[in-house]
Design a protein around this motif. Structure first.
Motif, PDB file in Angstrom:
ATOM      1  N   ARG A  49     100.775  51.052  39.232  1.00  0.00           N
ATOM      2  CA  ARG A  49     100.725  51.120  37.777  1.00  0.00           C
ATOM      3  C   ARG A  49      99.566  50.237  37.311  1.00  0.00           C
ATOM      4  NH1 ARG A  49     103.817  52.551  33.481  1.00  0.00           N
ATOM      5  NH2 ARG A  49     103.702  51.271  31.625  1.00  0.00           N
ATOM      6  N   THR A 176     105.317  68.129  42.439  1.00  0.00           N
ATOM      7  CA  THR A 176     105.786  68.187  41.067  1.00  0.00           C
ATOM      8  C   THR A 176     107.204  67.639  41.019  1.00  0.00           C
ATOM      9  OG1 THR A 176     106.649  70.430  41.265  1.00  0.00           O
ATOM     10  CG2 THR A 176     104.375  70.184  40.512  1.00  0.00           C
ATOM     11  N   GLN A 188     105.669  58.305  35.892  1.00  0.00           N
ATOM     12  CA  GLN A 188     104.325  58.035  35.400  1.00  0.00           C
ATOM     13  C   GLN A 188     103.704  56.884  36.181  1.00  0.00           C
ATOM     14  OE1 GLN A 188     105.158  57.388  31.232  1.00  0.00           O
ATOM     15  NE2 GLN A 188     104.528  59.469  30.666  1.00  0.00           N
ATOM     16  N   PHE A 192     102.423  60.436  38.446  1.00  0.00           N
ATOM     17  CA  PHE A 192     102.665  61.776  37.910  1.00  0.00           C
ATOM     18  C   PHE A 192     102.179  61.863  36.466  1.00  0.00           C
ATOM     19  CE2 PHE A 192     105.573  61.684  41.443  1.00  0.00           C
ATOM     20  CZ  PHE A 192     105.685  63.008  41.871  1.00  0.00           C
ATOM     21  N   ARG A 193     101.714  63.032  36.067  1.00  0.00           N
ATOM     22  CA  ARG A 193     101.346  63.258  34.682  1.00  0.00           C
ATOM     23  C   ARG A 193     102.272  64.316  34.092  1.00  0.00           C
ATOM     24  NH1 ARG A 193      98.244  67.865  33.881  1.00  0.00           N
ATOM     25  NH2 ARG A 193      97.456  68.888  35.776  1.00  0.00           N
ATOM     26  N   THR A 194     102.501  64.219  32.817  1.00  0.00           N
ATOM     27  CA  THR A 194     103.423  65.124  32.142  1.00  0.00           C
ATOM     28  C   THR A 194     102.792  66.490  31.915  1.00  0.00           C
ATOM     29  OG1 THR A 194     104.557  63.308  31.027  1.00  0.00           O
ATOM     30  CG2 THR A 194     104.766  65.490  30.041  1.00  0.00           C
ATOM     31  N   MET A 213     106.587  67.283  35.570  1.00  0.00           N
ATOM     32  CA  MET A 213     105.493  66.374  35.894  1.00  0.00           C
ATOM     33  C   MET A 213     104.834  66.810  37.206  1.00  0.00           C
ATOM     34  SD  MET A 213     107.366  62.779  34.792  1.00  0.00           S
ATOM     35  CE  MET A 213     105.836  61.925  34.407  1.00  0.00           C
ATOM     36  N   HIS A 214     103.612  66.339  37.398  1.00  0.00           N
ATOM     37  CA  HIS A 214     102.803  66.800  38.535  1.00  0.00           C
ATOM     38  C   HIS A 214     101.828  65.708  38.937  1.00  0.00           C
ATOM     39  CE1 HIS A 214      99.010  68.668  40.000  1.00  0.00           C
ATOM     40  NE2 HIS A 214      99.761  69.569  40.545  1.00  0.00           N
ATOM     41  N   LYS A 215     101.528  65.650  40.244  1.00  0.00           N
ATOM     42  CA  LYS A 215     100.452  64.757  40.686  1.00  0.00           C
ATOM     43  C   LYS A 215      99.779  65.311  41.939  1.00  0.00           C
ATOM     44  CE  LYS A 215     102.586  61.262  43.713  1.00  0.00           C
ATOM     45  NZ  LYS A 215     102.740  59.796  43.887  1.00  0.00           N
TER      46      LYS A 215
END
Length: 217
Positions: A49, A176, A188, A192-194, A213-215
């Motif tokens: 983070r 995801t 997050q 991961f992004r929304t 969410m996905h990364k």
């Protein structure tokens, strides 16, 4: 979506939730569910983070190393999942929804995903502290649960790092997750992004609000 990733914490500032994976269009699977992470404070995600707000106390006991879960441990893992849902999801879902959700039985898919090598756990002195499962066929975070009484030690971040490593080893380019509302900040922090909000028709008969969410790995 898949009903396996839950993170339950010791306070209302602890976040947790579900997921699925893959660099692809989102779709809800009839047998799926949402992932909740229990016992993880999103502020303790460390270098994962950008703005780490706190860290485990200096006297904290070092975490035992994760190990692969066995298929015969599926019921043990599910019991922790049930505990985590009841303890932390009540902060974002009503009591009736949590009661129905937490009472759902162990799905047959758990043993399959564990046997495929997609599950890891952390235990200490014979006690299960937390576990994570990735559905390697669907590139989806299926479960991420931590004992609600064991938050603040970085368990969620350690488990997520192991799940990422497993996914990469199997050639997955992305993951995801369909996160429960109380776990969005945790995911997050894990990179991961929304993608957007959604509602999952859980097999237990309730509709669960979640965040897709996905990364990239």
């Amino acid at each position: 979506m898949s009903e396996a990733a839950i993170c339950a914490g010791r306070s209302r500032t602890t976040w947790s939730d579900p997921g699925e994976g893959g660099d692809r269009q989102f779709s809800t699977r009839a047998a799926g569910g949402i992932a909740v992470c229990a016992g993880v404070d999103y502020r303790e995600a460390g270098p994962l983070r950008n703005a780490c707000m706190s860290s485990p106390p200096s006297h904290a006991r070092a975490l035992p190393p994760p190990r692969p879960a066995r298929s015969d441990e599926a019921a043990r893992l599910w019991a922790l999942r049930t505990q985590a849902v009841r303890a932390t999801c009540i902060s974002h879902y009503d009591a009736a929804t949590v009661a129905a959700w937490s009472a759902s039985p162990l799905p047959e898919s758990y043993a399959r995903m564990i046997a495929a090598g997609g599950a890891v756990l952390i235990e200490e002195d014979g006690e299960l502290l937390g576990y994570g499962i990735v559905d390697l066929d669907g590139a989806e975070v299926e479960a991420m649960f931590v004992d609600p009484a064991r938050g603040g030690r970085g368990l969620g971040a350690r488990l997520m790092a192991e799940i990422d490593a497993i996914a990469r080893a199997h050639g997955l380019p992305a993951l995801t997750v369909a996160s429960s509302l109380n776990a969005v900040a945790f995911y997050q922090a894990m990179g991961f992004r929304t993608i957007g909000e959604d509602a999952y028709a859980h097999p237990c008969g309730v509709s669960l609000a979640c965040v897709r969410m996905h990364k990239h790995l």
